[in-house]
Design an enzyme around this catalytic site. Structure first.
Site, PDB file in Angstrom:
ATOM      1  CB  SER A   1      -4.046   5.541  -5.732  1.00 31.37           C
ATOM      2  OG  SER A   1      -2.594   6.006  -5.305  1.00 31.37           O
TER       3      SER A   1
ATOM      4  CB  ILE B   1      -5.073  13.662  -5.731  1.00 29.87           C
ATOM      5  CG1 ILE B   1      -3.928  14.276  -4.882  1.00 29.87           C
ATOM      6  CG2 ILE B   1      -6.268  14.669  -6.166  1.00 29.87           C
ATOM      7  CD1 ILE B   1      -2.925  15.072  -5.781  1.00 29.87           C
TER       8      ILE B   1
ATOM      9  CB  SER C   1       1.581  19.056 -12.240  1.00 28.46           C
ATOM     10  OG  SER C   1       2.451  19.351 -11.320  1.00 28.46           O
TER      11      SER C   1
ATOM     12  CE1 TYR D   1       3.029  14.498 -13.749  1.00 28.25           C
ATOM     13  CE2 TYR D   1       3.907  16.570 -13.045  1.00 28.25           C
ATOM     14  CZ  TYR D   1       2.971  15.650 -12.857  1.00 28.25           C
ATOM     15  OH  TYR D   1       1.944  15.607 -11.903  1.00 28.25           O
TER      16      TYR D   1
ATOM     17  CE  LYS E   1      -0.459  15.882 -14.759  1.00 27.43           C
ATOM     18  NZ  LYS E   1      -1.674  15.485 -14.529  1.00 27.43           N
TER      19      LYS E   1
ATOM     20  CB  THR F   1      -0.338  10.581  -3.788  1.00 23.53           C
ATOM     21  OG1 THR F   1       0.699  11.273  -4.776  1.00 23.53           O
ATOM     22  CG2 THR F   1      -1.338  11.685  -3.323  1.00 23.53           C
TER      23      THR F   1
HETATM   24  N1  LIG Z   1       0.484  14.353  -5.523  1.00 21.12           N
HETATM   25  C1  LIG Z   1       1.143  15.467  -5.993  1.00 21.12           C
HETATM   26  O1  LIG Z   1       1.755  16.047  -5.424  1.00 21.12           O
HETATM   27  C2  LIG Z   1       0.702  16.040  -7.200  1.00 21.12           C
HETATM   28  C3  LIG Z   1       0.940  17.170  -7.740  1.00 21.12           C
HETATM   29  C4  LIG Z   1       0.531  17.752  -8.910  1.00 21.12           C
HETATM   30  C5  LIG Z   1      -0.244  17.037  -9.663  1.00 21.12           C
HETATM   31  N2  LIG Z   1      -0.595  15.900  -9.258  1.00 21.12           N
HETATM   32  C6  LIG Z   1      -1.398  14.981 -10.333  1.00 21.12           C
HETATM   33  O2  LIG Z   1      -2.536  14.638  -9.777  1.00 21.12           O
HETATM   34  C7  LIG Z   1      -3.258  13.389 -10.258  1.00 21.12           C
HETATM   35  C8  LIG Z   1      -3.340  12.505  -9.270  1.00 21.12           C
HETATM   36  O3  LIG Z   1      -2.066  11.920  -8.993  1.00 21.12           O
HETATM   37  P1  LIG Z   1      -1.707  11.329  -7.330  1.00 21.12           P
HETATM   38  O4  LIG Z   1      -0.578  12.128  -6.523  1.00 21.12           O
HETATM   39  O5  LIG Z   1      -3.072  11.065  -6.552  1.00 21.12           O
HETATM   40  O6  LIG Z   1      -0.979   9.940  -7.703  1.00 21.12           O
HETATM   41  P2  LIG Z   1      -1.289   8.469  -7.538  1.00 21.12           P
HETATM   42  O7  LIG Z   1      -1.559   8.304  -5.959  1.00 21.12           O
HETATM   43  O8  LIG Z   1      -0.382   7.632  -8.032  1.00 21.12           O
HETATM   44  O9  LIG Z   1      -2.492   7.987  -8.269  1.00 21.12           O
HETATM   45  C9  LIG Z   1      -2.553   8.200  -9.601  1.00 21.12           C
HETATM   46  C10 LIG Z   1      -3.913   7.450 -10.228  1.00 21.12           C
HETATM   47  O10 LIG Z   1      -4.025   7.314 -11.622  1.00 21.12           O
HETATM   48  C11 LIG Z   1      -4.211   6.132 -12.200  1.00 21.12           C
HETATM   49  N3  LIG Z   1      -3.354   5.660 -13.276  1.00 21.12           N
HETATM   50  C12 LIG Z   1      -2.066   5.979 -13.630  1.00 21.12           C
HETATM   51  N4  LIG Z   1      -1.632   5.581 -14.825  1.00 21.12           N
HETATM   52  C13 LIG Z   1      -3.013   5.250 -15.620  1.00 21.12           C
HETATM   53  C14 LIG Z   1      -3.327   4.196 -16.461  1.00 21.12           C
HETATM   54  N5  LIG Z   1      -2.550   4.403 -17.534  1.00 21.12           N
HETATM   55  N6  LIG Z   1      -4.513   4.131 -16.818  1.00 21.12           N
HETATM   56  C15 LIG Z   1      -5.500   4.210 -15.767  1.00 21.12           C
HETATM   57  N7  LIG Z   1      -5.149   4.739 -14.577  1.00 21.12           N
HETATM   58  C16 LIG Z   1      -4.126   5.312 -14.409  1.00 21.12           C
HETATM   59  C17 LIG Z   1      -3.539   5.316 -11.052  1.00 21.12           C
HETATM   60  O11 LIG Z   1      -3.912   3.926 -11.150  1.00 21.12           O
HETATM   61  P3  LIG Z   1      -3.462   2.571 -10.377  1.00 21.12           P
HETATM   62  O12 LIG Z   1      -3.825   2.769  -8.848  1.00 21.12           O
HETATM   63  O13 LIG Z   1      -3.780   1.559 -10.988  1.00 21.12           O
HETATM   64  O14 LIG Z   1      -1.896   3.015 -10.378  1.00 21.12           O
HETATM   65  C18 LIG Z   1      -4.020   6.046  -9.770  1.00 21.12           C
HETATM   66  O15 LIG Z   1      -5.359   5.636  -9.608  1.00 21.12           O
HETATM   67  C19 LIG Z   1      -2.050  13.044 -11.220  1.00 21.12           C
HETATM   68  O16 LIG Z   1      -2.598  13.802 -12.419  1.00 21.12           O
HETATM   69  C20 LIG Z   1      -1.060  13.812 -10.966  1.00 21.12           C
HETATM   70  O17 LIG Z   1      -0.215  13.928 -12.147  1.00 21.12           O
HETATM   71  C21 LIG Z   1      -0.129  15.242  -8.079  1.00 21.12           C
END
Ligand SMILES: NC(=O)c1ccc[n+]([C@@H]2O[C@H](COP(=O)([O-])OP(=O)(O)OC[C@H]3O[C@@H](n4cnc5c(N)ncnc54)[C@H](OP(=O)(O)O)[C@@H]3O)[C@@H](O)[C@H]2O)c1
Length: 477
Positions: free
Chosen positions: A201, A203, A326, A352, A356, A387
């Site tokens: 999913s 990023i 983050s 969170y 981080k 996301t």
């Molecule tokens: N989006 C933002 O603005 C933002 C900002 C700062 C930091 N981040 C960081 O960027 C990273 C990616 O986030 P995203 O925004 O792309 O979120 P996302 O679309 O929800 O993707 C999260 C991914 O992590 C996987 N995941 C979560 N818990 C897990 C677990 N227990 N075991 C295995 N896989 C797991 C999810 O798997 P499933 O598909 O099975 O749910 C998914 O593939 C994260 O570390 C987040 O903290 C994001």
């Protein structure tokens, strides 16, 4: 109807076949055309006449959606693409000449405006030409492998301290402003094993797709087999090698431990480890192993995984670890006596941010300790990207900021850059946003001292010791 024409020839010191292959995949335009916000190949399978691309461009203050498709394709000789928007259309005609060492690209673009836009064409013409010239300059720099100047400017340092300008960098506008300085990434990753968590999913998926297109052998760690399979099919439809899928719920240390065991048994080097999986949990939940979920998933799990895979990172020679953290971590210190958020009312955003912060601390620890082992460790944050994590966990924030959020690809860009480019191997232990290192602390009292970092490591070690020593099924706290 009125039209603008632009024509330019480029001398590129790279093999003809390489230049042709790069240009024929128009999803690469996001890397070399500074006005392109996003570019996706929307027709599965190999590139051929009829392949479509969805391209979002910014023009002046507007965002325009272009439906491009390949209309002619003669390998290593000629490419023609047509693009359609609501009020105008384009034809890109690209002729190639060259050999195994060099290539000349003759690039011609004709833009046709319909009424009433046609009347404005003479006003647009200088801007269209300036954009096209800049894009072709960046294309040449990209193909010739020019590196990005990543040193932070005085303004970068100041804007971090002033907070608000620093926060604006987290947005899509921040990304586009930074992007105007960069080149695309063309490193050949075909002999690199890249393990990425959370690629089903957001990023992680965007980063894995880019790395796959650069030829990487991907190892995708996912908790959901169906989603992982679907993602694998998507990669293959985009012309990438199928990834190896490893199933593990990363909130469970026994799963992480089993994953490490499987990977160690294969004895394959890991050239890049990307700790990306994560989520923000609004309710305090304790896992089946008795550990608070934010701490388990966001800090303990990447700690265990990275430490466990060290032999395979060493084996790779010059491996890189990328910890996706983050900007939220700026708001919190690490709280050693309450890693599991038990001592005050649970606040998911705080838990969170603290986890981080801990991952940024681990990055600095590993960078110091593993330098001699040839392992480089980076932490980065993606800015604010649109996301599922954001829309599900922060619905109010999402509603208010949606128009400002980055695409997942924009959030993933620095992960790909840190994983792939030679210049990202010049440093270790830094905290990156948009290919530039940033300060790890803005607010007083949030930065961890080396003593705090050492104490954090001891605490994490105590936790993981339990799982290293306890047989499966008997690991509850
Ligand atoms: N989006 C933002 O603005 C933002 C900002 C700062 C930091 N981040 C960081 O960027 C990273 C990616 O986030 P995203 O925004 O792309 O979120 P996302 O679309 O929800 O993707 C999260 C991914 O992590 C996987 N995941 C979560 N818990 C897990 C677990 N227990 N075991 C295995 N896989 C797991 C999810 O798997 P499933 O598909 O099975 O749910 C998914 O593939 C994260 O570390 C987040 O903290 C994001």
């Amino acid at each position: 109807m009125s039209s603008i024409s632009f024509e330019q020839s480029l001398e590129i010191q790279r093999p003809l076949s390489f230049v042709y292959a790069y240009l024929s995949d128009f999803s690469n335009t996001a890397s070399w055309d500074p006005s392109v916000l996003q570019a996706q190949k929307t027709t599965p399978g190999p590139l051929q006449v009829g392949t479509h691309f969805d391209i979002q461009v910014k023009f002046a203050w507007t965002q325009i959606s272009l439906n491009y498709h390949i209309t002619d394709m003669q390998k290593d000789r000629y490419l023609e693409l047509k693009g359609m928007a609501d009020t105008y259309s384009l034809v890109d005609r690209i002729r190639f000449e060259g050999d195994e060492t060099r290539c000349t690209v003759h690039y011609q673009v004709d833009v046709y405006y319909q009424e009433p836009m046609a009347r404005l064409a003479p006003i647009f013409a200088p801007l269209v030409k300036a954009n096209a010239e800049q894009a072709l300059r960046t294309l040449k720099r990209t193909l010739e492998g020019e590196s990005t100047d990543w040193q932070p400017t005085a303004w970068t340092k100041l804007s971090d301290r002033l907070v608000l300008p620093g926060l604006l960098k987290f947005t899509r506008r921040g990304f586009m402003a930074s992007k105007s300085r960069w080149t695309g990434i063309v490193t050949d990753l075909s002999r690199k094993n890249i393990l990425i968590t959370g690629a089903t999913s957001g990023i992680g998926a965007a980063a894995a797709r880019s790395l796959g297109r650069l030829g990487a052998n991907l190892i995708v760690v996912a908790r959901n087999e169906k989603k992982a399979q679907h993602f694998s099919e998507l990669l293959v439809s985009e012309g990438c090698q199928p990834p190896r899928i490893e199933i593990a719920d990363l909130s469970l240390m026994q799963d992480v431990q089993n994953l490490i065991k499987r990977l160690l048994e294969r004895e394959e080097p890991i050239h890049v480890l990307i700790n990306n999986a994560g989520a923000l949990f609004n309710q305090r939940v304790v896992t089946a192993e008795g550990i608070e979920q934010s701490f388990a998933t966001l800090l303990l799990s990447p700690y265990l995984l990275t430490e466990g895979l060290k032999p395979l990172l060493e084996k790779a020679g010059g491996a890189r670890v990328i910890n996706v953290t983050s900007g939220g971590m700026y708001t919190q210190p690490i709280v050693l006596q309450d890693l599991e958020s038990e001592q005050e009312d649970y606040n998911g955003t705080k838990a969170y941010a603290r986890a981080k912060r801990g991952l940024v601390d681990l990055t600095e620890i590993w960078a110091r300790e593993w330098k001699d082992a040839g392992i480089i460790v980076h932490s980065m944050h993606p800015g604010w990207a649109d996301t599922p994590a954001v829309s599900h966990s922060l619905p109010k924030f999402y509603e208010k900021t949606r128009a400002w959020l980055r695409t997942p690809e924009q959030g993933a860009d620095t992960i790909v850059w840190l994983a792939a480019t030679p210049e990202a191997a010049e440093t270790t232990g830094l905290f990156w946003l948009d290919r530039t290192p940033h300060s790890t602390a803005i607010f007083p009292g949030t930065k961890s001292s080396p003593e705090t970092q050492a104490a954090l490591r001891s605490k994490l070690n105590e936790y993981v010791q339990r799982f290293r020593e306890t047989p499966r099924g008997n690991q509850r706290a």
